[in-house]
Design a protein around this motif. Structure first.
Motif, PDB file in Angstrom:
ATOM      1  N   ALA A 227      20.264   6.051  28.835  1.00 20.36           N
ATOM      2  CA  ALA A 227      20.111   4.668  29.295  1.00 20.36           C
ATOM      3  C   ALA A 227      21.070   4.400  30.449  1.00 20.36           C
ATOM      4  O   ALA A 227      22.058   5.104  30.639  1.00 20.36           O
ATOM      5  CB  ALA A 227      20.364   3.692  28.150  1.00 20.36           C
ATOM      6  N   GLU A 228      20.788   3.334  31.210  1.00 20.72           N
ATOM      7  CA  GLU A 228      21.557   3.037  32.400  1.00 20.72           C
ATOM      8  C   GLU A 228      22.895   2.376  32.090  1.00 20.72           C
ATOM      9  O   GLU A 228      23.076   1.724  31.058  1.00 20.72           O
ATOM     10  CB  GLU A 228      20.741   2.114  33.308  1.00 20.72           C
ATOM     11  CG  GLU A 228      19.474   2.745  33.846  1.00 20.72           C
ATOM     12  CD  GLU A 228      18.753   1.835  34.821  1.00 20.72           C
ATOM     13  OE1 GLU A 228      19.222   0.710  35.060  1.00 20.72           O
ATOM     14  OE2 GLU A 228      17.710   2.265  35.361  1.00 20.72           O
ATOM     15  N   SER A 229      23.851   2.597  33.024  1.00 20.46           N
ATOM     16  CA  SER A 229      25.144   1.900  33.036  1.00 20.46           C
ATOM     17  C   SER A 229      25.960   2.143  31.771  1.00 20.46           C
ATOM     18  O   SER A 229      26.748   1.289  31.345  1.00 20.46           O
ATOM     19  CB  SER A 229      24.936   0.388  33.247  1.00 20.46           C
ATOM     20  OG  SER A 229      24.242   0.159  34.455  1.00 20.46           O
ATOM     21  N   VAL A 230      25.803   3.316  31.180  1.00 12.16           N
ATOM     22  CA  VAL A 230      26.588   3.698  30.000  1.00 12.16           C
ATOM     23  C   VAL A 230      27.925   4.273  30.452  1.00 12.16           C
ATOM     24  O   VAL A 230      28.001   4.992  31.460  1.00 12.16           O
ATOM     25  CB  VAL A 230      25.814   4.714  29.142  1.00 12.16           C
ATOM     26  CG1 VAL A 230      26.706   5.341  28.072  1.00 12.16           C
ATOM     27  CG2 VAL A 230      24.603   4.050  28.501  1.00 12.16           C
ATOM     28  N   VAL A 231      28.986   3.978  29.707  1.00 17.17           N
ATOM     29  CA  VAL A 231      30.313   4.522  29.969  1.00 17.17           C
ATOM     30  C   VAL A 231      30.744   5.375  28.780  1.00 17.17           C
ATOM     31  O   VAL A 231      30.708   4.916  27.631  1.00 17.17           O
ATOM     32  CB  VAL A 231      31.347   3.398  30.201  1.00 17.17           C
ATOM     33  CG1 VAL A 231      32.739   3.989  30.427  1.00 17.17           C
ATOM     34  CG2 VAL A 231      30.933   2.531  31.378  1.00 17.17           C
ATOM     35  N   VAL A 232      31.139   6.619  29.060  1.00 21.54           N
ATOM     36  CA  VAL A 232      31.706   7.514  28.045  1.00 21.54           C
ATOM     37  C   VAL A 232      33.118   7.834  28.509  1.00 21.54           C
ATOM     38  O   VAL A 232      33.318   8.523  29.504  1.00 21.54           O
ATOM     39  CB  VAL A 232      30.866   8.801  27.898  1.00 21.54           C
ATOM     40  CG1 VAL A 232      31.487   9.739  26.875  1.00 21.54           C
ATOM     41  CG2 VAL A 232      29.432   8.458  27.507  1.00 21.54           C
ATOM     42  N   GLU A 233      34.106   7.310  27.791  1.00 23.74           N
ATOM     43  CA  GLU A 233      35.466   7.311  28.331  1.00 23.74           C
ATOM     44  C   GLU A 233      36.509   7.683  27.273  1.00 23.74           C
ATOM     45  O   GLU A 233      36.475   7.208  26.135  1.00 23.74           O
ATOM     46  CB  GLU A 233      35.790   5.918  28.891  1.00 23.74           C
ATOM     47  CG  GLU A 233      37.171   5.804  29.519  1.00 23.74           C
ATOM     48  CD  GLU A 233      37.422   4.431  30.132  1.00 23.74           C
ATOM     49  OE1 GLU A 233      38.499   4.239  30.710  1.00 23.74           O
ATOM     50  OE2 GLU A 233      36.537   3.561  30.020  1.00 23.74           O
ATOM     51  N   ASN A 234      37.431   8.535  27.681  1.00 28.19           N
ATOM     52  CA  ASN A 234      38.637   8.846  26.912  1.00 28.19           C
ATOM     53  C   ASN A 234      38.327   9.369  25.513  1.00 28.19           C
ATOM     54  O   ASN A 234      39.015   9.060  24.542  1.00 28.19           O
ATOM     55  CB  ASN A 234      39.547   7.609  26.827  1.00 28.19           C
ATOM     56  CG  ASN A 234      40.976   7.976  26.469  1.00 28.19           C
ATOM     57  OD1 ASN A 234      41.507   8.983  26.939  1.00 28.19           O
ATOM     58  ND2 ASN A 234      41.602   7.172  25.612  1.00 28.19           N
ATOM     59  N   ASN A 235      37.289  10.184  25.415  1.00 30.05           N
ATOM     60  CA  ASN A 235      36.965  10.832  24.150  1.00 30.05           C
ATOM     61  C   ASN A 235      37.491  12.265  24.140  1.00 30.05           C
ATOM     62  O   ASN A 235      37.595  12.914  25.182  1.00 30.05           O
ATOM     63  CB  ASN A 235      35.449  10.847  23.944  1.00 30.05           C
ATOM     64  CG  ASN A 235      34.872   9.453  23.857  1.00 30.05           C
ATOM     65  OD1 ASN A 235      35.001   8.774  22.858  1.00 30.05           O
ATOM     66  ND2 ASN A 235      34.233   9.011  24.942  1.00 30.05           N
ATOM     67  N   THR A 236      37.803  12.749  22.953  1.00 30.85           N
ATOM     68  CA  THR A 236      38.172  14.146  22.765  1.00 30.85           C
ATOM     69  C   THR A 236      37.010  14.843  22.071  1.00 30.85           C
ATOM     70  O   THR A 236      36.597  14.443  20.981  1.00 30.85           O
ATOM     71  CB  THR A 236      39.446  14.273  21.917  1.00 30.85           C
ATOM     72  OG1 THR A 236      40.522  13.614  22.594  1.00 30.85           O
ATOM     73  CG2 THR A 236      39.820  15.739  21.726  1.00 30.85           C
ATOM     74  N   ILE A 237      36.485  15.885  22.726  1.00 34.83           N
ATOM     75  CA  ILE A 237      35.292  16.581  22.233  1.00 34.83           C
ATOM     76  C   ILE A 237      35.607  18.069  22.135  1.00 34.83           C
ATOM     77  O   ILE A 237      35.937  18.698  23.138  1.00 34.83           O
ATOM     78  CB  ILE A 237      34.093  16.353  23.171  1.00 34.83           C
ATOM     79  CG1 ILE A 237      33.836  14.848  23.354  1.00 34.83           C
ATOM     80  CG2 ILE A 237      32.845  17.052  22.635  1.00 34.83           C
ATOM     81  CD1 ILE A 237      32.832  14.538  24.442  1.00 34.83           C
ATOM     82  N   ASP A 238      35.521  18.605  20.944  1.00 34.45           N
ATOM     83  CA  ASP A 238      35.819  20.021  20.702  1.00 34.45           C
ATOM     84  C   ASP A 238      34.563  20.673  20.130  1.00 34.45           C
ATOM     85  O   ASP A 238      34.158  20.380  19.006  1.00 34.45           O
ATOM     86  CB  ASP A 238      36.989  20.143  19.729  1.00 34.45           C
ATOM     87  CG  ASP A 238      37.517  21.559  19.603  1.00 34.45           C
ATOM     88  OD1 ASP A 238      36.859  22.493  20.098  1.00 34.45           O
ATOM     89  OD2 ASP A 238      38.591  21.739  19.007  1.00 34.45           O
ATOM     90  N   VAL A 239      33.947  21.559  20.926  1.00 33.93           N
ATOM     91  CA  VAL A 239      32.653  22.145  20.564  1.00 33.93           C
ATOM     92  C   VAL A 239      32.785  23.638  20.317  1.00 33.93           C
ATOM     93  O   VAL A 239      33.333  24.369  21.147  1.00 33.93           O
ATOM     94  CB  VAL A 239      31.613  21.911  21.677  1.00 33.93           C
ATOM     95  CG1 VAL A 239      30.325  22.679  21.389  1.00 33.93           C
ATOM     96  CG2 VAL A 239      31.320  20.425  21.830  1.00 33.93           C
ATOM     97  N   VAL A 240      32.268  24.091  19.187  1.00 38.00           N
ATOM     98  CA  VAL A 240      32.001  25.510  18.937  1.00 38.00           C
ATOM     99  C   VAL A 240      30.487  25.635  18.857  1.00 38.00           C
ATOM    100  O   VAL A 240      29.847  25.071  17.969  1.00 38.00           O
ATOM    101  CB  VAL A 240      32.670  26.006  17.641  1.00 38.00           C
ATOM    102  CG1 VAL A 240      32.291  27.458  17.373  1.00 38.00           C
ATOM    103  CG2 VAL A 240      34.183  25.856  17.730  1.00 38.00           C
ATOM    104  N   VAL A 241      29.903  26.357  19.810  1.00 39.38           N
ATOM    105  CA  VAL A 241      28.451  26.399  19.936  1.00 39.38           C
ATOM    106  C   VAL A 241      27.824  27.247  18.838  1.00 39.38           C
ATOM    107  O   VAL A 241      28.286  28.358  18.568  1.00 39.38           O
ATOM    108  CB  VAL A 241      28.064  26.961  21.317  1.00 39.38           C
ATOM    109  CG1 VAL A 241      26.554  27.102  21.448  1.00 39.38           C
ATOM    110  CG2 VAL A 241      28.612  26.059  22.422  1.00 39.38           C
ATOM    111  N   PRO A 242      26.769  26.774  18.193  1.00 36.86           N
ATOM    112  CA  PRO A 242      26.067  27.571  17.179  1.00 36.86           C
ATOM    113  C   PRO A 242      25.343  28.769  17.800  1.00 36.86           C
ATOM    114  O   PRO A 242      25.008  28.770  18.988  1.00 36.86           O
ATOM    115  CB  PRO A 242      25.065  26.582  16.578  1.00 36.86           C
ATOM    116  CG  PRO A 242      25.563  25.233  16.962  1.00 36.86           C
ATOM    117  CD  PRO A 242      26.239  25.400  18.282  1.00 36.86           C
ATOM    118  N   GLU A 243      25.064  29.751  16.980  1.00 35.22           N
ATOM    119  CA  GLU A 243      24.309  30.913  17.424  1.00 35.22           C
ATOM    120  C   GLU A 243      22.837  30.548  17.600  1.00 35.22           C
ATOM    121  O   GLU A 243      22.282  29.762  16.833  1.00 35.22           O
ATOM    122  CB  GLU A 243      24.443  32.050  16.410  1.00 35.22           C
ATOM    123  CG  GLU A 243      23.853  33.366  16.877  1.00 35.22           C
ATOM    124  CD  GLU A 243      24.135  34.523  15.934  1.00 35.22           C
ATOM    125  OE1 GLU A 243      23.848  35.683  16.308  1.00 35.22           O
ATOM    126  OE2 GLU A 243      24.654  34.277  14.825  1.00 35.22           O
TER     127      GLU A 243
END
Length: 219
Positions: free
Chosen positions: A70-86
Motif C-alpha cells: 500500500a502507498e505511503s507506508v513507513v517501516v522504521e527503526n525495526n530490528t529484523i533477524d532472518v534465517v532463511v528456510p531451505e
C-alpha cells in the motif's frame, strides 16, 4: 483513529498462518513486542510500523517478514533477524506495487545457508514502487553464489540472490545505508551475487552509502 497495541512474544500459530494482515488504517504500537516466524502484511495506506523486533528461523513459512502493498507506508527503526528456510523464497522486506514507501533506520541481519534452487532470496525487494525511499538502514547479509537465470536478462529476476533488488521504481532514493553482503556457498555453476541491483528504474538517487561485497568462497 484506532490503535492496535502488541505486548509480549508472538509466534506463528501453524505453518498456514502467514503474517498478521493490516487491511485498514490504524496506529500500530509494536515497541514492546517480539515477533518470531511471523511478521506483517501492510495493506492499508499511510501505516507506520516502527520499533519492532522480528526473528525468523529455518522453519518460517511466511515468505517475507514485512510485506508492503500500500502507498505511503513507513517501516522504521525495526530490528529484523532472518534465517532463511531451505527450499524457500524469502525476503526481510518485500515492497510491491506501492508508491511513496519509506524504509528508514532498520537493522537487518539476513543469513541464507542454502542454495535454494529456483527460489529468490533478497534482503529487500522493491518492485513497481514509485518514489520509494530507502534511507539509513544497516543491512548485513550472508548469501550463496548462484548462477543467474539468463532468460530474465536486464531484470532483477536474472539474479536469485541480492542484498537489495529494485525494479520499475522510478524516483528511488537510496541514501546513507550501510550494506554488506558476504558469500558463503556456491552452486559451482557460473555463480553471481549482487549487493545492490537496480533495473528499469529512472531517476534514482544513490548517495553516501557504505556498500561492501565479500567473497570468501572463491578466493
Amino acid at each position: 483513529a484506532y490503535q492496535l497495541i502488541f505486548n509480549g512474544y508472538f509466534d506463528e500459530v501453524d505453518s498456514t498462518f502467514g503474517n498478521l494482515k493490516i487491511n485498514k488504517y490504524v496506529t500500530l504500537d509494536i515497541s514492546n513486542a517480539t515477533f518470531h516466524n511471523i511478521g506483517f502484511d501492510l495493506n492499508a495506506t499511510a501505516l507506520t510500523l516502527k520499533n519492532g523486533n522480528f526473528t525468523t528461523d529455518a522453519s518460517a513459512t511466511n515468505g517475507a517478514t514485512i510485506r508492503v502493498l500500500a502507498e505511503s507506508v513507513v517501516v522504521e527503526n525495526n530490528t529484523i533477524d532472518v534465517v532463511v528456510p531451505e527450499n524457500a523464497e524469502y525476503y526481510a522486506i518485500d515492497v510491491e506495487d506501492a508508491s511513496s514507501v519509506r524504509l528508514l533506520d532498520n537493522i537487518i541481519t539476513y543469513n541464507c545457508g542454502y542454495i535454494n534452487n529456483g527460489k529468490y532470496n533478497y534482503v529487500i525487494k522493491a518492485y513497481n514502487c514509485h518514489g520509494i525511499n530507502i534511507i539509513s538502514n544497516n543491512i548485513t547479509a550472508t548469501l550463496p553464489l548462484r548462477t543467474p537465470n539468463w532468460a530474465y536478462w536486464m531484470s532483477i529476476n536474472a539474479d536469485y540472490v541480492a542484498g537489495v533488488a529494485i525494479e520499475k521504481c522510478n524516483g528511488t532514493q537510496f541514501l546513507n545505508n550501510n550494506l554488506t553482503v558476504t558469500a558463503n556457498l556456491t552452486d559451482n555453476g557460473s555463480p553471481s551475487l549482487d549487493v545492490l541491483i537496480i533495473a528499469d528504474s529512472p531517476w534514482v538517487r544513490i548517495e553516501n552509502n557504505i556498500i561492501n561485497e565479500k567473497d570468501i568462497v572463491t578466493l
